[in-house]
Design a protein around this motif. Structure first.
Motif, PDB file in Angstrom:
ATOM      1  N   VAL A  64      39.237  33.793  58.682  1.00 23.43           N
ATOM      2  CA  VAL A  64      39.999  34.283  59.830  1.00 23.43           C
ATOM      3  C   VAL A  64      39.583  35.741  60.017  1.00 23.43           C
ATOM      4  CG1 VAL A  64      42.313  34.649  60.773  1.00 23.43           C
ATOM      5  CG2 VAL A  64      41.963  32.910  59.003  1.00 23.43           C
ATOM      6  N   ALA A  65      39.408  36.170  61.268  1.00 22.69           N
ATOM      7  CA  ALA A  65      38.991  37.566  61.506  1.00 22.69           C
ATOM      8  C   ALA A  65      40.184  38.483  61.267  1.00 22.69           C
ATOM      9  CB  ALA A  65      38.465  37.713  62.924  1.00 22.69           C
ATOM     10  N   SER A  66      40.531  38.658  60.001  1.00 30.65           N
ATOM     11  CA  SER A  66      41.739  39.391  59.610  1.00 30.65           C
ATOM     12  C   SER A  66      41.500  40.901  59.636  1.00 30.65           C
ATOM     13  CB  SER A  66      42.141  38.937  58.207  1.00 30.65           C
ATOM     14  OG  SER A  66      42.871  39.936  57.536  1.00 30.65           O
ATOM     15  N   VAL A  67      42.416  41.606  60.299  1.00 28.70           N
ATOM     16  CA  VAL A  67      42.351  43.069  60.338  1.00 28.70           C
ATOM     17  C   VAL A  67      42.518  43.620  58.919  1.00 28.70           C
ATOM     18  CG1 VAL A  67      43.540  45.152  61.165  1.00 28.70           C
ATOM     19  CG2 VAL A  67      43.316  43.174  62.672  1.00 28.70           C
ATOM     20  N   GLY A  68      43.551  43.141  58.239  1.00 25.91           N
ATOM     21  CA  GLY A  68      43.861  43.658  56.904  1.00 25.91           C
ATOM     22  C   GLY A  68      42.715  43.433  55.931  1.00 25.91           C
TER      23      GLY A  68
ATOM     24  N   LYS B 163      49.996  53.268  65.074  1.00 25.12           N
ATOM     25  CA  LYS B 163      50.547  52.927  63.762  1.00 25.12           C
ATOM     26  C   LYS B 163      49.521  52.146  62.937  1.00 25.12           C
ATOM     27  CE  LYS B 163      53.266  49.137  62.950  1.00 25.12           C
ATOM     28  NZ  LYS B 163      52.726  48.428  61.785  1.00 25.12           N
ATOM     29  N   ASN B 164      48.933  51.124  63.548  1.00 24.56           N
ATOM     30  CA  ASN B 164      48.059  50.256  62.758  1.00 24.56           C
ATOM     31  C   ASN B 164      46.745  50.934  62.355  1.00 24.56           C
ATOM     32  OD1 ASN B 164      49.966  48.300  62.731  1.00 24.56           O
ATOM     33  ND2 ASN B 164      48.971  46.965  64.246  1.00 24.56           N
TER      34      ASN B 164
ATOM     35  N   HIS C 144      41.706  38.722  51.246  1.00 26.06           N
ATOM     36  CA  HIS C 144      41.487  40.021  50.592  1.00 26.06           C
ATOM     37  C   HIS C 144      41.040  39.768  49.143  1.00 26.06           C
ATOM     38  CE1 HIS C 144      44.388  42.189  53.493  1.00 26.06           C
ATOM     39  NE2 HIS C 144      44.472  40.911  53.784  1.00 26.06           N
TER      40      HIS C 144
ATOM     41  N   ARG D 198      51.634  34.992  56.146  1.00 28.64           N
ATOM     42  CA  ARG D 198      50.898  36.220  55.869  1.00 28.64           C
ATOM     43  C   ARG D 198      50.336  36.303  54.440  1.00 28.64           C
ATOM     44  NH1 ARG D 198      53.584  41.276  58.936  1.00 28.64           N
ATOM     45  NH2 ARG D 198      51.423  41.676  59.474  1.00 28.64           N
ATOM     46  N   PRO D 199      49.508  35.328  54.065  1.00 28.83           N
ATOM     47  CA  PRO D 199      48.911  35.376  52.726  1.00 28.83           C
ATOM     48  C   PRO D 199      47.881  36.498  52.626  1.00 28.83           C
ATOM     49  CG  PRO D 199      47.907  33.623  54.022  1.00 28.83           C
ATOM     50  CD  PRO D 199      48.993  34.228  54.886  1.00 28.83           C
TER      51      PRO D 199
ATOM     52  N   VAL E  94      47.990  53.753  59.348  1.00 30.52           N
ATOM     53  CA  VAL E  94      48.361  53.146  58.059  1.00 30.52           C
ATOM     54  C   VAL E  94      47.134  52.748  57.241  1.00 30.52           C
ATOM     55  CG1 VAL E  94      50.641  52.354  58.831  1.00 30.52           C
ATOM     56  CG2 VAL E  94      48.674  50.787  58.979  1.00 30.52           C
TER      57      VAL E  94
ATOM     58  N   GLU F 292      39.096  44.768  66.153  1.00 29.37           N
ATOM     59  CA  GLU F 292      40.142  45.605  66.755  1.00 29.37           C
ATOM     60  C   GLU F 292      39.714  47.080  66.803  1.00 29.37           C
ATOM     61  OE1 GLU F 292      40.768  42.791  65.524  1.00 29.37           O
ATOM     62  OE2 GLU F 292      42.643  41.998  66.307  1.00 29.37           O
TER      63      GLU F 292
ATOM     64  N   ARG G  11      56.782  33.765  65.142  1.00 30.01           N
ATOM     65  CA  ARG G  11      56.913  35.001  65.895  1.00 30.01           C
ATOM     66  C   ARG G  11      57.830  34.805  67.097  1.00 30.01           C
ATOM     67  NH1 ARG G  11      52.392  39.739  66.200  1.00 30.01           N
ATOM     68  NH2 ARG G  11      54.060  41.210  65.809  1.00 30.01           N
TER      69      ARG G  11
ATOM     70  N   TYR H 269      46.577  48.340  51.518  1.00 27.18           N
ATOM     71  CA  TYR H 269      45.299  49.054  51.646  1.00 27.18           C
ATOM     72  C   TYR H 269      45.011  49.907  50.407  1.00 27.18           C
ATOM     73  CZ  TYR H 269      45.124  47.536  56.497  1.00 27.18           C
ATOM     74  OH  TYR H 269      45.073  46.776  57.637  1.00 27.18           O
TER      75      TYR H 269
ATOM     76  N   ALA I 139      51.030  47.583  55.161  1.00 23.24           N
ATOM     77  CA  ALA I 139      49.795  48.324  54.898  1.00 23.24           C
ATOM     78  C   ALA I 139      49.727  48.917  53.499  1.00 23.24           C
ATOM     79  CB  ALA I 139      49.637  49.434  55.936  1.00 23.24           C
TER      80      ALA I 139
ATOM     81  N   ILE J 244      48.407  33.349  66.298  1.00 17.91           N
ATOM     82  CA  ILE J 244      48.087  34.070  65.055  1.00 17.91           C
ATOM     83  C   ILE J 244      49.168  33.881  63.990  1.00 17.91           C
ATOM     84  CG2 ILE J 244      47.385  36.313  64.078  1.00 17.91           C
ATOM     85  CD1 ILE J 244      45.634  35.760  66.457  1.00 17.91           C
TER      86      ILE J 244
END
Ligand code: UD1
Length: 418
Positions: free
Chosen positions: A160-164, A22-23, A126, A121-122, A26, A188, A330, A96, A93, A326
């Protein structure tokens, strides 16, 4: 209201085939609109998230065909337009399209993304990156307008090592002028997958999978193909099911290296498994050793598996500690697992498990996607009937969940109930 009903306590045998991630997908779908050519994405899972991205592509004028795992996107007629809140807030997502539209059209109008409510989740990283690349950003409530008359490369350090943020920078920088360097980039496997697609489309990107990625912008990208990598989070979820209720329970089509930390923790717990190059066979055992878990960015223990892992920890013989690093909220699964009989002391980010606990089915609610996955595992293990509400969260991330589990002998179905 739709609910998932499970009559638990059954031993499950057979093979589960893991779907495309999924990740990854997306990010692959929005990337396709960087070109006016045709992009084919193989091994695409049918999920609510993919469906919602398809709606955005169609809104933008893209042509999209989806059959038998093959998604074909033709970006020839893609135009720029506002992505409204009722589409952008269906999933995380959607953001993106910021990087993709900025790259292709130098402008994007979009509302704040949705996604699981698991913390603040700011999207500051980005936006900071786009600004460094020459974009001006105007925010009107939840609406963001980004314009970059000249989109240029930049040196970007991610706090932060952000995926997004890493993906969004990759998308914009592929068509920016000059060189972009991302330091402290996310590592990732999904990042490697999206970079493979972009490079197949003619981008010039190196360093994916390390914390420094270099992108040399190009003028134009062309059509290409890509295969979505197997979903490591889906695989990990089924591995836990196999460990708890499996007999010759095979999880097939996975990449073991993507699951190194989970496999290592399972080994420490005494889980009975046999690993092959792309599959794992698990058998339930009577006793598990306790372990401590701390979630971290890749290659650490994935935060997305922290919630499913909680169920395994309830069955360990002794005390296990869990720390989430993270996301700050959660812990939606903890009170539900306690309702089912687990012995857990918890805050939003820390938990102490005392096991083994006998779980009993009852009515529970999925606060988010992976909390829902934890409740599915718990329901399969528990004695009696578990009814899970708010299942739309779960269906966003697990392809054919009910069908896959039924095929290995689970008594699980979706029911309509108030
Ligand atoms: C992605 C995954 C999600 C997974 C997460 C961490 C997708 C669609 N989702 O989410 O399943 O749980 O990676 O592996 O791929 N942060 C900021 N500012 C920003 C961006 C992020 O402070 O601008 C923080 C977040 O609040 C969080 C951390 O960075 O604490 C990691 O977030 P990030 O890696 O961006 O997660 P997502 O890409 O949203």
């Amino acid at each position: 209201m739709k609910k998932i009903m499970i009559n638990g306590g059954k031993t499950l045998s057979g093979t589960i085939n893991i779907s495309g991630a999924k990740n990854s997908v997306v990010a692959l779908i929005p990337a396709a609109i960087l070109t006016d050519g045709v992009v084919k994405i193989y091994n695409t899972p049918h999920l609510t998230d993919t469906e919602n991205l398809r709606r955005i592509i169609e809104l933008l004028g893209g042509q999209i065909e989806f059959g038998r795992g093959e998604l074909k996107i033709d970006g020839k007629n893609v135009k720029n337009c506002v992505i409204p809140a009722d589409l952008s807030n269906q999933l995380r997502a959607s953001y993106y399209f910021m990087g993709a539209l900025l790259g292709r059209f130098r402008r994007v109008d979009i509302y704040f993304p949705g996604g699981c409510k698991i913390g603040a989740r700011p999207i500051d990283l980005h936006l900071k990156a786009f600004k460094k690349m020459g974009a001006t950003i105007v925010r009107d409530g939840d609406k963001y307008t980004l314009v970059a008359e000249r989109l240029h490369g930049a040196k970007i350090y991610l706090d932060v090592a952000s995926v997004g943020a890493t993906v969004n920078i990759l998308l914009a920088a592929s068509l920016a002028s000059g060189e972009t360097i991302i330091e402290n980039a996310a590592k990732e496997p999904e990042i490697i997958n999206i970079v493979s697609l972009l490079n197949n489309m003619g981008a010039r990107i190196s360093g994916a999978g390390t914390d420094k990625i270099v992108i040399i912008g190009v003028d134009k990208l062309h059509g290409a193909t890509i295969e979505t990598i197997p979903d490591r989070i889906e695989a990990g979820t089924y591995m836990m099911i196999g460990a708890l209720v499996g007999h010759d329970f095979k999880v097939d089509n996975l990449i073991p290296e993507h699951l190194d930390t989970l496999i290592s923790k399972m080994r420490d717990m005494g889980v009975d498994f046999k690993l092959d190059h792309d599959s794992i066979v698990l058998n339930r055992v009577d006793q598990f050793e306790p372990v401590d878990i701390k979630t971290l960015v890749y290659p650490g223990f994935p935060t997305d598996l922290g919630q499913p892992m909680a169920v395994l920890l309830t069955q360990a013989n002794g005390s296990s500690k869990f720390v989430e690093t993270i996301y700050e909220r959660r812990g939606g699964h903890f009170p539900e697992l306690v309702k089912m009989g687990a012995d857990i002391e918890f805050t939003n980010t820390k938990a102490k498990f005392k096991g083994p606990s006998k779980l009993k089915g009852c009515d529970v609610s999925a606060s988010d996607l992976r909390a829902g996955a934890a409740l599915i595992i718990a329901g399969l293990l528990a004695e009696g009937t578990t009814k899970i509400s708010n299942i739309e969260h779960i269906l966003r991330g697990y392809e054919d969940l009910v069908e896959k589990l039924s095929s290995v002998g689970a008594d699980i179905k979706i029911v309509e109930e108030n």
